[in-house]
Design a protein around this motif. Structure first.
Motif, PDB file in Angstrom:
ATOM      1  N   MET A 135      11.019  10.719  18.745  1.00  0.00           N
ATOM      2  CA  MET A 135      10.735  11.409  16.878  1.00  0.00           C
ATOM      3  C   MET A 135      12.293  11.050  16.399  1.00  0.00           C
ATOM      4  N   THR A 136      12.227  10.608  15.156  1.00  0.00           N
ATOM      5  CA  THR A 136      13.434  10.597  14.418  1.00  0.00           C
ATOM      6  C   THR A 136      13.964  11.746  14.277  1.00  0.00           C
ATOM      7  N   THR A 137      15.102  12.310  14.592  1.00  0.00           N
ATOM      8  CA  THR A 137      15.727  13.411  14.165  1.00  0.00           C
ATOM      9  C   THR A 137      16.991  13.315  13.420  1.00  0.00           C
ATOM     10  N   ALA A 138      17.581  12.101  13.250  1.00  0.00           N
ATOM     11  CA  ALA A 138      18.657  11.818  12.535  1.00  0.00           C
ATOM     12  C   ALA A 138      18.596  10.597  11.942  1.00  0.00           C
ATOM     13  N   LEU A 139      19.102  10.400  10.710  1.00  0.00           N
ATOM     14  CA  LEU A 139      19.321   9.343   9.732  1.00  0.00           C
ATOM     15  C   LEU A 139      20.789   9.002   9.655  1.00  0.00           C
ATOM     16  N   LEU A 140      21.172   7.882  10.052  1.00  0.00           N
ATOM     17  CA  LEU A 140      22.719   7.596   9.829  1.00  0.00           C
ATOM     18  C   LEU A 140      22.984   6.277   8.817  1.00  0.00           C
ATOM     19  N   PHE A 141      23.628   6.798   7.744  1.00  0.00           N
ATOM     20  CA  PHE A 141      23.607   5.956   6.490  1.00  0.00           C
ATOM     21  C   PHE A 141      25.110   5.398   6.596  1.00  0.00           C
ATOM     22  N   ALA A 177       7.525   5.459   9.631  1.00  0.00           N
ATOM     23  CA  ALA A 177       6.672   4.651  10.144  1.00  0.00           C
ATOM     24  C   ALA A 177       6.668   2.942  10.466  1.00  0.00           C
ATOM     25  N   LEU A 178       7.522   2.585   9.320  1.00  0.00           N
ATOM     26  CA  LEU A 178       7.800   1.100   9.764  1.00  0.00           C
ATOM     27  C   LEU A 178       8.816   0.845  10.413  1.00  0.00           C
ATOM     28  N   ALA A 179       9.628   1.797  10.963  1.00  0.00           N
ATOM     29  CA  ALA A 179      10.621   1.649  12.102  1.00  0.00           C
ATOM     30  C   ALA A 179      10.139   2.019  13.405  1.00  0.00           C
ATOM     31  N   GLY A 180       8.817   2.194  13.614  1.00  0.00           N
ATOM     32  CA  GLY A 180       8.139   2.640  14.657  1.00  0.00           C
ATOM     33  C   GLY A 180       7.986   4.096  15.083  1.00  0.00           C
ATOM     34  N   ASP A 181       8.443   5.151  14.122  1.00  0.00           N
ATOM     35  CA  ASP A 181       8.315   6.588  14.438  1.00  0.00           C
ATOM     36  C   ASP A 181       6.861   6.879  14.261  1.00  0.00           C
ATOM     37  N   ALA A 209       5.573   9.753  15.564  1.00  0.00           N
ATOM     38  CA  ALA A 209       5.401  11.104  15.366  1.00  0.00           C
ATOM     39  C   ALA A 209       5.525  11.460  13.904  1.00  0.00           C
ATOM     40  N   ARG A 210       5.705  10.580  13.258  1.00  0.00           N
ATOM     41  CA  ARG A 210       5.604  10.800  11.745  1.00  0.00           C
ATOM     42  C   ARG A 210       5.000   9.910  10.790  1.00  0.00           C
ATOM     43  N   PRO A 211       3.669   9.620  10.995  1.00  0.00           N
ATOM     44  CA  PRO A 211       2.956   8.568  10.377  1.00  0.00           C
ATOM     45  C   PRO A 211       3.096   8.504   8.621  1.00  0.00           C
ATOM     46  N   ALA A 212       2.790   7.448   8.269  1.00  0.00           N
ATOM     47  CA  ALA A 212       3.320   7.433   6.818  1.00  0.00           C
ATOM     48  C   ALA A 212       2.083   7.583   6.142  1.00  0.00           C
ATOM     49  N   ARG A 213       2.216   8.348   4.946  1.00  0.00           N
ATOM     50  CA  ARG A 213       1.231   8.786   4.057  1.00  0.00           C
ATOM     51  C   ARG A 213       1.091   7.933   2.825  1.00  0.00           C
ATOM     52  N   ARG A 214      -0.280   7.512   3.044  1.00  0.00           N
ATOM     53  CA  ARG A 214      -0.627   6.618   1.689  1.00  0.00           C
ATOM     54  C   ARG A 214      -1.154   7.400   0.510  1.00  0.00           C
TER      55      ARG A 214
END
Length: 228
Positions: free
Chosen positions: A1-7, A217-221, A223-228
């Protein structure tokens, strides 16, 4: 599960990569020659345009067939760059994706070869008051291996590489994230759009086109499915 975003900052958060390139193009134009995007691309994401993969001064000298005063030329280009940086906008979708991350409890960090004072200045100029959980900058070492900066960010956030997602605008930035074990979403800008991003986990045309849930979701997470 993604817990951090690094920009990455330049070219991902604020549109300063275009300004950096244009500043050199304007400087070259004073000598009656052109800096092509193809020649410039190796410099993007390296932390320096006068050493390493590309030396803009040496390249200019090769085009005009004469030596120039390096320090004076860099000073002129820096002045032009400052003018253009003052007008560089926040890139589309950044504010919204950061707000979503804050809302769902995902940590956010800046990881850049730039200086921390420049990050603050540019953020103020575009009105970005986001509270970052970490801001990892190279400061006096602009050519420092960026993979090391990613590792520092992971350590400061206490996040495993597999639980982070980086955002980069250059192939060299994507490579740095990959070497640190971090998945990377490439977000090309007007300077890097024609570059190859084969090592990226996903390539996005902009941060504006997808919600954060969709990007994860596109990055393979899973645990957090995309909402359409």
């Amino acid at each position: 599960m993604t817990t951090a975003l690094l920009f990455d900052f330049d070219g991902v958060v604020v549109d300063t990569e275009v300004a950096t390139f244009q500043a050199w193009r304007d400087t070259y134009a004073e000598f009656g020659v052109e800096l092509s995007l193809e020649d410039w691309l190796p410099a993007v994401g390296t932390g320096s345009s006068t050493s390493g993969a590309f030396d803009a001064v040496a390249h200019l000298e090769s085009l005009i067939g004469a030596a120039v005063d390096r320090d004076e030329l860099i000073a002129r280009r820096s002045a032009r760059k400052a003018e253009l940086y003052a007008k560089a906008p926040l890139l589309p979708g950044v504010r919204e994706r950061l707000a979503e991350a804050r809302r769902i409890g995902i940590a956010t960090a800046i990881v850049t070869r730039n200086r921390d004072d420049r990050v603050r200045t540019q953020s103020d100029l575009v009105g970005l008051d986001h509270e970052w959980d970490a801001c990892i900058c190279a400061n006096e070492e602009p050519t420092r291996d960026k993979a090391e900066l990613y590792r520092l960010a992971l350590a400061e956030l206490a996040v495993a590489p597999a639980d982070a997602l980086a955002f980069e605008d250059s192939p060299s930035g994507v490579d740095a994230a990959r070497r640190a074990g971090v998945r990377c979403a490439a977000v090309p800008n007007d300077v890097t759009r024609g570059a190859a991003f084969d090592d990226a986990t996903v390539v996005l045309s902009s941060l504006e086109g997808h919600s954060l849930a969709e990007i994860l979701a596109l990055a393979g997470d899973r645990a957090r499915p995309a909402r359409r």
